[in-house]
Design a protein around this motif. Structure first.
Motif, PDB file in Angstrom:
ATOM      1  N   PHE A  31       1.467   5.892  -3.439  1.00 52.84           N
ATOM      2  CA  PHE A  31       0.592   4.914  -2.611  1.00 52.84           C
ATOM      3  C   PHE A  31      -0.439   4.347  -3.414  1.00 52.84           C
ATOM      4  CE2 PHE A  31       0.384   8.883   0.400  1.00 52.84           C
ATOM      5  CZ  PHE A  31       0.789   8.638   1.363  1.00 52.84           C
ATOM      6  N   SER A  32      -0.891   3.261  -3.179  1.00 48.63           N
ATOM      7  CA  SER A  32      -1.000   1.700  -4.436  1.00 48.63           C
ATOM      8  C   SER A  32      -3.000   2.296  -3.749  1.00 48.63           C
ATOM      9  CB  SER A  32      -0.766   0.982  -4.599  1.00 48.63           C
ATOM     10  OG  SER A  32      -1.096   0.165  -3.192  1.00 48.63           O
ATOM     11  N   SER A  33      -3.449   1.358  -4.626  1.00 50.80           N
ATOM     12  CA  SER A  33      -4.881   1.789  -4.415  1.00 50.80           C
ATOM     13  C   SER A  33      -5.089   0.256  -2.851  1.00 50.80           C
ATOM     14  CB  SER A  33      -5.309   0.793  -5.987  1.00 50.80           C
ATOM     15  OG  SER A  33      -5.327  -0.433  -5.697  1.00 50.80           O
ATOM     16  N   GLU A  34      -4.474  -0.140  -2.847  1.00 54.08           N
ATOM     17  CA  GLU A  34      -4.733  -0.497  -1.098  1.00 54.08           C
ATOM     18  C   GLU A  34      -4.824  -0.022  -0.373  1.00 54.08           C
ATOM     19  OE1 GLU A  34      -5.005  -4.074  -1.472  1.00 54.08           O
ATOM     20  OE2 GLU A  34      -4.546  -4.244  -3.483  1.00 54.08           O
ATOM     21  N   ILE A  35      -4.435   1.403  -0.511  1.00 57.54           N
ATOM     22  CA  ILE A  35      -4.817   2.167   1.287  1.00 57.54           C
ATOM     23  C   ILE A  35      -6.489   2.562   0.806  1.00 57.54           C
ATOM     24  CG2 ILE A  35      -2.600   3.273   0.377  1.00 57.54           C
ATOM     25  CD1 ILE A  35      -4.055   5.598  -0.656  1.00 57.54           C
ATOM     26  N   SER A  36      -6.742   2.604  -0.112  1.00 58.41           N
ATOM     27  CA  SER A  36      -8.707   1.925   0.302  1.00 58.41           C
ATOM     28  C   SER A  36      -8.701   0.758   1.516  1.00 58.41           C
ATOM     29  CB  SER A  36      -9.013   2.028  -0.756  1.00 58.41           C
ATOM     30  OG  SER A  36      -8.929   1.223  -1.735  1.00 58.41           O
ATOM     31  N   ARG A  37      -8.323   0.127   1.594  1.00 59.56           N
ATOM     32  CA  ARG A  37      -8.662  -1.466   2.268  1.00 59.56           C
ATOM     33  C   ARG A  37      -8.014  -1.398   3.537  1.00 59.56           C
ATOM     34  NH1 ARG A  37      -7.452  -6.389  -1.025  1.00 59.56           N
ATOM     35  NH2 ARG A  37      -8.520  -5.672  -3.295  1.00 59.56           N
ATOM     36  N   SER A  55      -8.425   1.863   7.089  1.00 64.22           N
ATOM     37  CA  SER A  55      -8.699   1.932   8.237  1.00 64.22           C
ATOM     38  C   SER A  55      -7.216   2.930   8.097  1.00 64.22           C
ATOM     39  CB  SER A  55      -8.419   1.141  10.016  1.00 64.22           C
ATOM     40  OG  SER A  55      -7.363   1.216  10.136  1.00 64.22           O
ATOM     41  N   PHE A 114      -3.389   2.879   8.572  1.00 63.53           N
ATOM     42  CA  PHE A 114      -2.848   4.068   7.261  1.00 63.53           C
ATOM     43  C   PHE A 114      -1.858   4.733   8.100  1.00 63.53           C
ATOM     44  CE2 PHE A 114      -2.410   7.935   5.199  1.00 63.53           C
ATOM     45  CZ  PHE A 114      -1.797   7.474   3.687  1.00 63.53           C
ATOM     46  N   ALA A 133       1.114  -1.086   0.047  1.00 64.75           N
ATOM     47  CA  ALA A 133      -0.186  -0.096   0.086  1.00 64.75           C
ATOM     48  C   ALA A 133       0.910   1.405   0.066  1.00 64.75           C
ATOM     49  CB  ALA A 133      -1.043  -0.150   1.611  1.00 64.75           C
TER      50      ALA A 133
END
Length: 127
Positions: free
Chosen positions: A83-89, A91, A95, A67
């Motif tokens: 940041f990758s799209s994994e940060i959306s997962r 909290s 983060f 992430a």
């Protein structure tokens, strides 16, 4: 006390006492002004080279989940934060912890590289 050599105003060599420089210490006696100047110049260039090497040190680390990627300079200062799209997962707490932990890992990486450069330099100088 051991007699070494020093320079007179006329640039000729003359005997003198040198503290901390014994007859068995390599690098304490030079045969001529040219030799001394060459040694000093060589060390000066090596110091400059070390400075360049230290200035080029970077530490880069990516979190385990991919992430966050952090890049720091040799002093641990932040240069890049991706940041990758994994940060959306994650909290907000996850983060924050991921960013801080990844930045710390990148800084440790940079500090280890700096330490290796300085250790190698010290070993070279010590002979």
């Amino acid at each position: 006390m051991w007699l070494g050599w020093s320079m007179s105003r006329s640039r000729s060599m003359r005997p003198s006492r040198r503290v901390g420089c014994g007859p068995y210490k390599e690098g304490c006696v030079v045969g001529s002004w040219d030799e001394l100047e060459a040694r000093v110049r060589q060390r000066m260039y090596r110091f400059q080279e070390l400075g360049d090497e230290l200035g080029a040190v970077r530490g880069r680390e990516t979190s385990a989940d991919g992430a966050v990627t952090v890049e720091v300079d040799g002093n641990g200062a932040l240069l890049d934060l991706d940041f990758s799209s994994e940060i959306s997962r994650l909290s907000p707490d996850e983060f924050e912890r991921t960013v801080v932990d990844t930045a710390n890992a990148a800084a440790r990486n940079a500090f280890a590289k700096r330490a290796a450069l300085v250790t190698r330099f010290n070993e070279e100088i010590a002979g």
